[in-house]
Write a protein that holds these residues in place. Structure first.
Motif, PDB file in Angstrom:
ATOM      1  N   SER A 242       0.845  -1.188   0.000  1.00 56.85           N
ATOM      2  CA  SER A 242       0.000   0.000   0.000  1.00 56.85           C
ATOM      3  C   SER A 242       0.884   1.243   0.000  1.00 56.85           C
ATOM      4  CB  SER A 242      -0.952   0.006   1.204  1.00 56.85           C
ATOM      5  OG  SER A 242      -0.235  -0.131   2.409  1.00 56.85           O
ATOM      6  N   ASN A 243       0.262   2.398  -0.194  1.00 54.28           N
ATOM      7  CA  ASN A 243       1.049   3.611  -0.408  1.00 54.28           C
ATOM      8  C   ASN A 243       1.642   4.204   0.865  1.00 54.28           C
ATOM      9  OD1 ASN A 243       0.849   3.945  -3.293  1.00 54.28           O
ATOM     10  ND2 ASN A 243      -1.313   4.366  -2.998  1.00 54.28           N
ATOM     11  N   ALA A 244       0.910   4.147   1.993  1.00 59.21           N
ATOM     12  CA  ALA A 244       1.402   4.777   3.219  1.00 59.21           C
ATOM     13  C   ALA A 244       2.725   4.188   3.712  1.00 59.21           C
ATOM     14  CB  ALA A 244       0.335   4.708   4.312  1.00 59.21           C
ATOM     15  N   PRO A 245       2.904   2.862   3.776  1.00 56.67           N
ATOM     16  CA  PRO A 245       4.194   2.328   4.204  1.00 56.67           C
ATOM     17  C   PRO A 245       5.345   2.695   3.279  1.00 56.67           C
ATOM     18  CG  PRO A 245       2.495   0.641   4.350  1.00 56.67           C
ATOM     19  CD  PRO A 245       1.902   1.799   3.619  1.00 56.67           C
ATOM     20  N   MET A 246       5.049   2.917   1.999  1.00 56.62           N
ATOM     21  CA  MET A 246       6.118   3.304   1.074  1.00 56.62           C
ATOM     22  C   MET A 246       6.727   4.643   1.472  1.00 56.62           C
ATOM     23  SD  MET A 246       8.093   2.795  -1.458  1.00 56.62           S
ATOM     24  CE  MET A 246       7.450   1.372  -2.323  1.00 56.62           C
ATOM     25  N   ASP A 247       5.907   5.570   1.914  1.00 57.88           N
ATOM     26  CA  ASP A 247       6.433   6.865   2.343  1.00 57.88           C
ATOM     27  C   ASP A 247       7.373   6.695   3.535  1.00 57.88           C
ATOM     28  OD1 ASP A 247       4.927   8.113   0.381  1.00 57.88           O
ATOM     29  OD2 ASP A 247       3.218   8.470   1.716  1.00 57.88           O
ATOM     30  N   GLU A 248       6.985   5.840   4.478  1.00 58.44           N
ATOM     31  CA  GLU A 248       7.841   5.576   5.636  1.00 58.44           C
ATOM     32  C   GLU A 248       9.126   4.868   5.217  1.00 58.44           C
ATOM     33  OE1 GLU A 248       7.830   2.977   9.818  1.00 58.44           O
ATOM     34  OE2 GLU A 248       6.042   3.021   8.535  1.00 58.44           O
ATOM     35  N   LEU A 249       9.003   3.907   4.314  1.00 57.94           N
ATOM     36  CA  LEU A 249      10.166   3.136   3.876  1.00 57.94           C
ATOM     37  C   LEU A 249      11.170   4.022   3.150  1.00 57.94           C
ATOM     38  CD1 LEU A 249      11.461   0.343   3.676  1.00 57.94           C
ATOM     39  CD2 LEU A 249      10.134  -0.046   1.576  1.00 57.94           C
ATOM     40  N   LYS A 250      10.700   4.872   2.250  1.00 59.20           N
ATOM     41  CA  LYS A 250      11.614   5.775   1.530  1.00 59.20           C
ATOM     42  C   LYS A 250      12.380   6.668   2.496  1.00 59.20           C
ATOM     43  CE  LYS A 250       8.641   7.518  -1.352  1.00 59.20           C
ATOM     44  NZ  LYS A 250       8.053   8.382  -2.393  1.00 59.20           N
TER      45      LYS A 250
END
Length: 367
Positions: A242-250
């Motif tokens: 999903s999109n929200a974890p991607m922001d945290e991961l980046k």
């Protein structure tokens, strides 16, 4: 007889990389014009195409989208383009569906738009189409993708493909050059890059999330073997369901790279090379596709929705224009040994099924 195999065999023999689909685009545009569509070429100064069929009767605006680009490979030491993701098949199916929709008078209200999009593999083709206003008037947008054998077999279709978010990060790591006999006078960019890879490997998100971060390219060469290199470039592939974890991961990856190289006296400039958002699919479109699959293949041919760690730039469309109802389905083709494999193969008889499913969807909305 359907034109789908003739279109496929021609397009398969002229693979072109992203934003270089000149022959492909010309062929598709000419076929659409011959069929009776109003065609706009060179969308946003690219190879993109938008074709339109207006019934003249008020109704919804439905669009079908296909991607056109091939993949770059190095085979036997030679760089080449090859259709190993099925975009030639996607274009053939949507083109044939468009031809038959006009021939059979399926559109009786509203408008049908056909989008042939460049550069899906670069992650920027959909954005170019959106920026040009290609879907500003679109209410519903449908796309699809061939599926590998392990996900969906011939005679089956997936009503909703839940793609993952994907980001490609590149770090340019700067050290200080020196003679290998005097390494204390330099800062070894190779050492710093290795530290960055290990630091990213130590990142943790919540265990319940589906995600990954892995180094996929490492370039470092001082030109000789007795010098300390002062520059290294490393790429990471990041995935998230999903999109929200991607922001945290980046954010965590960027911090891990910068701090780990700084501990050795180096610096890092981290840039995002490309991004594709996670799937955003409207339930109304999934219902439409499901009904169409059952009409074409029977109830046994309808699978459940499927998640994939792969990514698709199609989902830039709903991300950029959330008012558009999007649907994205998968076609069973007995595809082996896998997408992006240099020897990817699939059962060509599946293409007729793809044409029928798209035509059925259009008939339900615009018929």
């Amino acid at each position: 007889m359907s034109n789908v195999l003739a279109h496929y065999h021609y397009l398969h023999e002229i693979p072109e990389l992203g934003f270089q689909e000149f022959k492909t685009s010309a062929y598709l545009a000419a076929a659409l014009e011959q069929a009776g569509f109003k065609v706009s070429r060179n969308i946003n100064h690219t190879t993109g195409i938008v074709a339109e069929l207006d019934s003249g009767i008020p109704g919804p605006v439905l669009a079908l989208r296909a991607d056109m680009d091939a993949l770059g490979h190095v085979i036997d030491g030679v760089a080449c383009a090859r259709h190993t993701c099925g975009h030639d098949a996607h274009s053939s199916v949507v083109l044939t569906a468009a031809e038959e929709i006009i021939q059979q008078g399926i559109v009786k209200k509203g408008r049908l738009k056909i989008l042939f999009q460049p550069a899906e593999e670069l992650g920027s083709g959909a954005l170019a189409m959106v920026a040009a206003g290609a879907i500003d008037d679109v209410e519903m947008l449908l796309g699809f993708h061939l599926r590998p054998l392990e996900e969906c077999r011939l005679g089956e279709a997936v009503p909703a493909m839940l793609y993952s978010a994907c980001s490609t990060l590149e770090a340019t790591i700067k050290g200080v050059p020196s003679h290998a006999a005097r390494p204390h006078l330099g800062v070894n960019a190779l050492d710093a890059a290795v530290a960055a890879v290990q630091a990213v490997n130590a990142i943790h998100l919540a265990p319940g999330l589906s995600w990954s971060a892995k180094a996929t390219r490492f370039l470092c060469d001082a030109g000789v073997t007795n010098s300390v290199p002062d520059e290294a470039r490393v790429c990471w592939d990041l995935r998230s369901q999903s999109n929200a974890p991607m922001d945290e991961l980046k954010a965590k990856v960027k911090l891990a790279i910068e701090h780990s190289v700084a501990a050795l006296g180096a610096t890092a400039e981290v840039v995002v090379l490309k991004e594709m958002p996670a799937a955003e699919i409207h339930p109304d479109m999934t219902a439409l596709i499901s009904e169409s699959i059952v009409e074409v293949l029977g109830a046994a041919g309808l699978t459940g929705a499927k998640m994939t760690p792969g990514s698709e730039d199609f989902f830039h469309y709903p991300r950029q224009r959330p008012q558009v109802k999007t649907g994205f389905w998968g076609l069973g083709t007995n595809l082996t040994p896998g997408l992006h494999h240099p020897e990817m193969r699939f059962d060509l008889s599946s293409l007729e099924t793809g044409v029928k499913i798209f035509k059925t969807c259009v008939g339900k909305v615009l018929g």
